[in-house]
Motif scaffolding. Structure first.
Motif, mmCIF file in Angstrom:
data_model
loop_
_atom_site.group_PDB
_atom_site.id
_atom_site.type_symbol
_atom_site.label_atom_id
_atom_site.label_comp_id
_atom_site.label_asym_id
_atom_site.label_seq_id
_atom_site.Cartn_x
_atom_site.Cartn_y
_atom_site.Cartn_z
ATOM 1 N N PHE A 17 0.806 -1.218 0.000
ATOM 2 C CA PHE A 17 0.000 0.000 0.000
ATOM 3 C C PHE A 17 0.846 1.277 0.000
ATOM 4 C CE2 PHE A 17 -2.950 -3.159 1.733
ATOM 5 C CZ PHE A 17 -3.964 -3.016 0.799
ATOM 6 N N ALA A 18 2.143 1.157 0.117
ATOM 7 C CA ALA A 18 3.013 2.322 0.040
ATOM 8 C C ALA A 18 3.057 2.879 -1.383
ATOM 9 C CB ALA A 18 4.413 1.970 0.498
ATOM 10 N N PHE A 19 2.650 2.073 -2.372
ATOM 11 C CA PHE A 19 2.641 2.533 -3.756
ATOM 12 C C PHE A 19 1.474 3.475 -4.052
ATOM 13 C CE2 PHE A 19 4.969 -1.557 -4.833
ATOM 14 C CZ PHE A 19 6.187 -0.916 -4.989
ATOM 15 N N LEU A 20 0.454 3.460 -3.230
ATOM 16 C CA LEU A 20 -0.735 4.268 -3.507
ATOM 17 C C LEU A 20 -0.444 5.767 -3.586
ATOM 18 C CD1 LEU A 20 -3.524 2.418 -1.534
ATOM 19 C CD2 LEU A 20 -3.174 2.518 -3.989
ATOM 20 N N PRO A 21 0.306 6.367 -2.660
ATOM 21 C CA PRO A 21 0.589 7.802 -2.812
ATOM 22 C C PRO A 21 1.362 8.126 -4.088
ATOM 23 C CG PRO A 21 1.117 7.089 -0.606
ATOM 24 C CD PRO A 21 0.804 5.859 -1.395
ATOM 25 N N ILE A 22 2.265 7.238 -4.468
ATOM 26 C CA ILE A 22 3.036 7.461 -5.695
ATOM 27 C C ILE A 22 2.113 7.449 -6.907
ATOM 28 C CG2 ILE A 22 4.846 6.502 -7.173
ATOM 29 C CD1 ILE A 22 6.066 5.337 -4.563
ATOM 30 N N ILE A 23 1.206 6.497 -6.937
ATOM 31 C CA ILE A 23 0.267 6.381 -8.054
ATOM 32 C C ILE A 23 -0.664 7.588 -8.101
ATOM 33 C CG2 ILE A 23 -1.642 5.013 -8.956
ATOM 34 C CD1 ILE A 23 -0.151 2.558 -7.798
ATOM 35 N N LEU A 28 -2.406 12.604 -10.656
ATOM 36 C CA LEU A 28 -2.731 14.028 -10.528
ATOM 37 C C LEU A 28 -1.818 14.892 -11.394
ATOM 38 C CD1 LEU A 28 -3.511 14.417 -6.735
ATOM 39 C CD2 LEU A 28 -5.110 14.510 -8.660
ATOM 40 N N SER A 29 -0.552 14.539 -11.476
ATOM 41 C CA SER A 29 0.349 15.316 -12.326
ATOM 42 C C SER A 29 0.006 15.127 -13.802
ATOM 43 C CB SER A 29 1.801 14.952 -12.061
ATOM 44 O OG SER A 29 2.034 13.610 -12.371
ATOM 45 N N LEU A 35 -4.527 19.368 -18.353
ATOM 46 C CA LEU A 35 -5.330 20.586 -18.245
ATOM 47 C C LEU A 35 -4.560 21.838 -18.649
ATOM 48 C CD1 LEU A 35 -7.319 20.019 -14.947
ATOM 49 C CD2 LEU A 35 -8.181 19.963 -17.286
ATOM 50 N N THR A 36 -3.266 21.845 -18.428
ATOM 51 C CA THR A 36 -2.490 23.045 -18.745
ATOM 52 C C THR A 36 -2.239 23.201 -20.236
ATOM 53 O OG1 THR A 36 -0.416 21.888 -18.326
ATOM 54 C CG2 THR A 36 -1.356 23.179 -16.519
ATOM 55 N N THR A 37 -2.506 22.190 -21.016
ATOM 56 C CA THR A 37 -2.314 22.345 -22.460
ATOM 57 C C THR A 37 -3.437 23.167 -23.083
ATOM 58 O OG1 THR A 37 -3.424 20.245 -22.875
ATOM 59 C CG2 THR A 37 -1.021 20.208 -22.687
#
Length: 49
Positions: A17-23, A28-29, A35-37
């Motif tokens: 479950f440590a992979f969840l924040p990375i994912i 989000l990025s 969205l910025t395009t």
């Protein structure tokens, strides 16, 4: 979406479950870059930074 379900199955079965924040940050990025395009969103993005 098949990749995400496979990834979730791996995380769930191997208790990684440590992979969840990375994912979440990567998703989000990717959303932020998408969205910025759009030129109409650019003034709001520049105001944030």
């Amino acid at each position: 979406m098949d990749f995400l379900s496979d990834l979730w199955g791996y995380i769930k079965t191997h208790k990684k479950f440590a992979f969840l924040p990375i994912i979440v940050v990567l998703l989000l990025s990717a959303l932020f870059i998408t969205l910025t395009t759009a030129p109409a969103v650019a003034p709001f993005i520049y105001a944030l930074f």
